[in-house]
Every structure is written in structure tokens, then in C-alpha cells.
Scaffold this active site. Structure first.
Site, PDB file in Angstrom:
ATOM      1  N   ARG A 248       0.856  -1.183   0.000  1.00 33.24           N
ATOM      2  CA  ARG A 248       0.000   0.000   0.000  1.00 33.24           C
ATOM      3  C   ARG A 248       0.885   1.224   0.000  1.00 33.24           C
ATOM      4  O   ARG A 248       1.987   1.191   0.580  1.00 33.24           O
ATOM      5  CB  ARG A 248      -0.877   0.059   1.265  1.00 33.24           C
ATOM      6  CG  ARG A 248      -2.152  -0.745   1.197  1.00 33.24           C
ATOM      7  CD  ARG A 248      -3.161  -0.124   0.214  1.00 33.24           C
ATOM      8  NE  ARG A 248      -4.399  -0.864   0.188  1.00 33.24           N
ATOM      9  CZ  ARG A 248      -4.654  -1.913  -0.598  1.00 33.24           C
ATOM     10  NH1 ARG A 248      -3.741  -2.340  -1.445  1.00 33.24           N
ATOM     11  NH2 ARG A 248      -5.831  -2.519  -0.557  1.00 33.24           N
ATOM     12  N   GLU A 277      -2.187   7.935  -3.954  1.00 30.71           N
ATOM     13  CA  GLU A 277      -2.543   7.552  -5.317  1.00 30.71           C
ATOM     14  C   GLU A 277      -4.008   7.909  -5.619  1.00 30.71           C
ATOM     15  O   GLU A 277      -4.822   7.937  -4.698  1.00 30.71           O
ATOM     16  CB  GLU A 277      -2.279   6.050  -5.540  1.00 30.71           C
ATOM     17  CG  GLU A 277      -3.120   5.139  -4.667  1.00 30.71           C
ATOM     18  CD  GLU A 277      -2.758   3.665  -4.861  1.00 30.71           C
ATOM     19  OE1 GLU A 277      -1.574   3.303  -4.747  1.00 30.71           O
ATOM     20  OE2 GLU A 277      -3.686   2.879  -5.135  1.00 30.71           O
ATOM     21  N   HIS A 295      -1.321   0.442  -9.652  1.00 29.33           N
ATOM     22  CA  HIS A 295      -2.048  -0.429  -8.712  1.00 29.33           C
ATOM     23  C   HIS A 295      -2.823  -1.533  -9.461  1.00 29.33           C
ATOM     24  O   HIS A 295      -4.052  -1.607  -9.392  1.00 29.33           O
ATOM     25  CB  HIS A 295      -3.002   0.413  -7.842  1.00 29.33           C
ATOM     26  CG  HIS A 295      -3.367  -0.273  -6.546  1.00 29.33           C
ATOM     27  ND1 HIS A 295      -3.632   0.400  -5.387  1.00 29.33           N
ATOM     28  CD2 HIS A 295      -3.525  -1.591  -6.240  1.00 29.33           C
ATOM     29  CE1 HIS A 295      -3.951  -0.460  -4.423  1.00 29.33           C
ATOM     30  NE2 HIS A 295      -3.886  -1.683  -4.931  1.00 29.33           N
TER      31      HIS A 295
END
Ligand code: DGY
Length: 339
Positions: A248, A277, A295
């Protein structure tokens, strides 16, 4: 599509916060009145709060923040089903206090995510993105003995921070596929049988940082893992090492990492997740020795479908419908179900 709503659940309304496979969203329509978001609009917190009005169930992704303010504005909510294994976007304690079931999607994405973590590590080590940019820019005019040389992956030391399911799957790939020496650090040491299966040895964090040729971060985000890798930790790594983050954003201090890459404190990095993000730290965009992906570690078709199906299974069961009524397959706060 026409809705077929069974008698006992006709009044239950649910929200699917982001676009998802239409045929899988349709499975919810057999049980509930569904509001979905096929245009994949990214709602503001207020937009989400409003869309959730009157809904007892929510299918969320890691991008929606489920906090006390949202819950307080929607006291009718009974279930939040994340289409992600990570759930740091959800205030689980607040949900539990309100009797709201929270679910996630473990297991179904383990191998796919491990494949991607390995690919990203290899891309960083073997300078695949950097050399591809060079080629596309028309700069390749001749072969040269030291052109884009980097560290080997096979036979090197693989360090894993966070040894849950995905960490173990990466360890297996390294140990059994690439002949790597695998070391790991985790909150708690794994049973010896699991270590043997993964071909991995437990070490303290300082040893992990000092000895890893390739460090892969797979630890879940929590306040205690915030900036687990920052300037101090990067300075302890080998100058030839790579770092890969598929966990993460926030576990790695992105500003410190960009600086370390620029200063040559480590050789290269591969990042699939970022602090804040989809914004990416501007310095990461300008250093050449980092591979950046948006991601997508779990993004194989089969796995994303499995994640969506599991989130839907969870919601159907959590709201008392279907064959597993009252028993969602993968609850995060199972204590709520016992009440
Ligand atoms: C997960 O499942 O947690 C992935 O990071 C996708 O959000």
C-alpha cells in the site's frame, strides 16, 4: 436489465460504488434493488454519502473511504464488502461498533498478485522499463557490454517484509523457481512447516534490510506500518539492491525513496502503490531507475472476476440472502455476525 427481486428482500437497497463486471453486478439484482455506477464516476466523500442514502449494503473498492462520518450519515448500513484484500480504507472499529459487517477478498488474488510482485521486481532488477524507454526514444544504435546491466535475480537473496499469503507465494516463487535464498521479516514468525514450504528464514528487520538483494514489501498498511521504509531504512540497504512495493502507499516514504534512487543508495525500485494515489510523487516520475504501475497487481481477468464474485457473495450472505445467508465467506469482523 429487468430485476427479479425475491419477496423477503424486496425492500433492501444496495450500492455498488464503482464500475464492476456487469454480469457479476447482475447477481445482486436477483436479491436487491441495486444502484451501480457503470460510468465509474469517482464520487467525492459527500457524493458517496448521498449515494448511500437508504442503502443497507455497499460494495466498495480500496478507493472509497468508509469512515465514521459516512457511517453516521447512513445509520441504516448493515454491510460493507470491499473488493480488495486490503481494507485500510475502512474504519473497521467504527463499523464493528455499529454492528456493520465488513468483508474483504482474500485468497482469490494471492497467486496473481505474487506473479505481479515478482514481475515488478524482475523489471526493476533487469531494467526492463528503463531500457524500453531508451529503445523507444530511438537511442539504441549499438550493442554495448555494459548497456543496462543490473543485478541478477536467480540465486540472489530475496527479502520479504510482511509474510502473509502473498508474501509466502512470492517466497515460494523465489525459493523454488529461481533458486533464491529467501529471508523474511514479519510481526510474528511463521510455523516451521510453513517456513519450510516457502523455503524462507525469519530474520530481524535490520538483517532483512542489510542482506536483501531484492526487497519486496507486502505488509498491510496500518498506523504501525506507516513509513516502515524511509530514509533510515533505505540507507541500510545494499547499493545494488532493488525495492518493490505491492502493499500500500504509505508503507514506503515515497519522497525518501525517490531521493535514495537519485542518490544511488539503492539500484532500482518497482512500485505498484503510492502515497496519495492516483497522484504519484513528482520526483518518482523523474528518476529513471524506477518502474511505476497503476495499482494493478491483482489485475488478471480471472482474478478480478473472482474478487468481484467474492464481494457479491459476501454482500448477499451478509444481508441474509442466498444459500449462505448470515454467513458471508470472508468477514473481517466476524464478531459482528455472532451478535
Ligand atoms: C487489494 O486487493 O488490496 C489490492 O491492492 C487491490 O486493491
Amino acid at each position: 436489465m429487468a430485476q427479479t427481486i425475491t419477496e423477503e428482500t424486496a425492500v433492501q437497497k444496495v450500492l455498488v460504488a464503482r464500475a464492476a463486471f456487469p454480469d457479476i453486478v447482475d447477481r445482486l439484482r436477483a436479491h436487491f434493488e441495486v444502484q451501480d455506477n457503470p460510468d465509474d464516476e469517482v464520487w467525492s466523500p459527500e457524493g458517496l454519502r448521498n449515494a448511500l442514502q437508504g442503502k443497507v449494503g455497499l460494495v466498495a473498492t480500496g478507493s472509497e473511504r468508509i469512515d465514521e462520518a459516512l457511517l453516521a450519515a447512513n445509520p441504516q448500513l448493515k454491510a460493507v464488502c470491499n473488493m480488495a484484500v486490503g481494507y485500510n480504507n475502512i474504519d473497521v472499529a467504527a463499523c464493528t461498533a455499529r454492528g456493520i459487517v465488513v468483508t474483504n477478498t482474500p485468497d482469490v488474488l494471492t497467486e496473481t498478485t505474487a506473479d505481479f510482485g515478482f514481475a515488478l521486481m524482475m523489471a526493476a532488477a533487469r531494467r526492463i522499463a528503463e531500457s524500453e524507454h531508451y529503445l523507444r526514444a530511438g537511442k539504441w544504435t549499438k550493442w554495448r557490454y555494459d548497456m543496462f546491466v543490473g543485478p541478477d535475480v536467480h540465486g540472489a537473496t530475496l527479502g520479504i517484509l510482511g509474510m502473509g499469503r502473498i508474501g509466502q507465494a512470492i517466497a515460494r516463487r523465489g525459493a523454488h523457481g529461481f533458486g533464491m535464498k529467501v529471508i523474511y521479516h514479519n510481526r510474528s514468525r511463521l510455523p516451521e512447516t510453513t517456513e519450510a514450504r516457502c523455503g524462507a528464514r525469519y530474520v530481524d528487520k535490520a538483517t532483512l534490510l542489510r542482506e536483501a538483494d531484492h526487497l519486496v514489501i507486502v505488509v498491510p498498511y496500518s498506523p504501525s506500518s506507516h513509513h516502515a521504509i524511509g530514509a533510515v531504512e533505505l540507507a541500510q540497504m545494499k547499493r545494488t539492491a532493488t525495492l518493490t512495493n505491492i502493499a500500500r502507499g504509505g508503507v514506503v516514504d515515497d519522497a525518501a525513496l525517490a531521493q535514495a534512487l537519485r542518490d544511488g543508495l539503492i539500484a532500482a525500485a518497482g512500485l505498484d502503490v503510492f502515497e496519495g494515489e492516483p497522484q504519484v510523487h513528482p520526483h518518482l516520475l523523474t528518476v529513471p531507475n524506477v518502474v511505476l504501475t497503476p495499482h494493478i497487481a491483482s489485475a488478471s481477468v480471472a482474478t478480478r472476476r473472482a474478487m468481484a464474485n467474492l464481494a457479491v457473495d459476501n454482500l448477499i450472505a451478509a444481508l441474509g440472502c442466498g444459500p449462505d445467508a448470515g454467513r458471508p465467506p470472508t468477514p473481517v469482523n466476524p464478531e459482528v455476525l455472532k451478535r
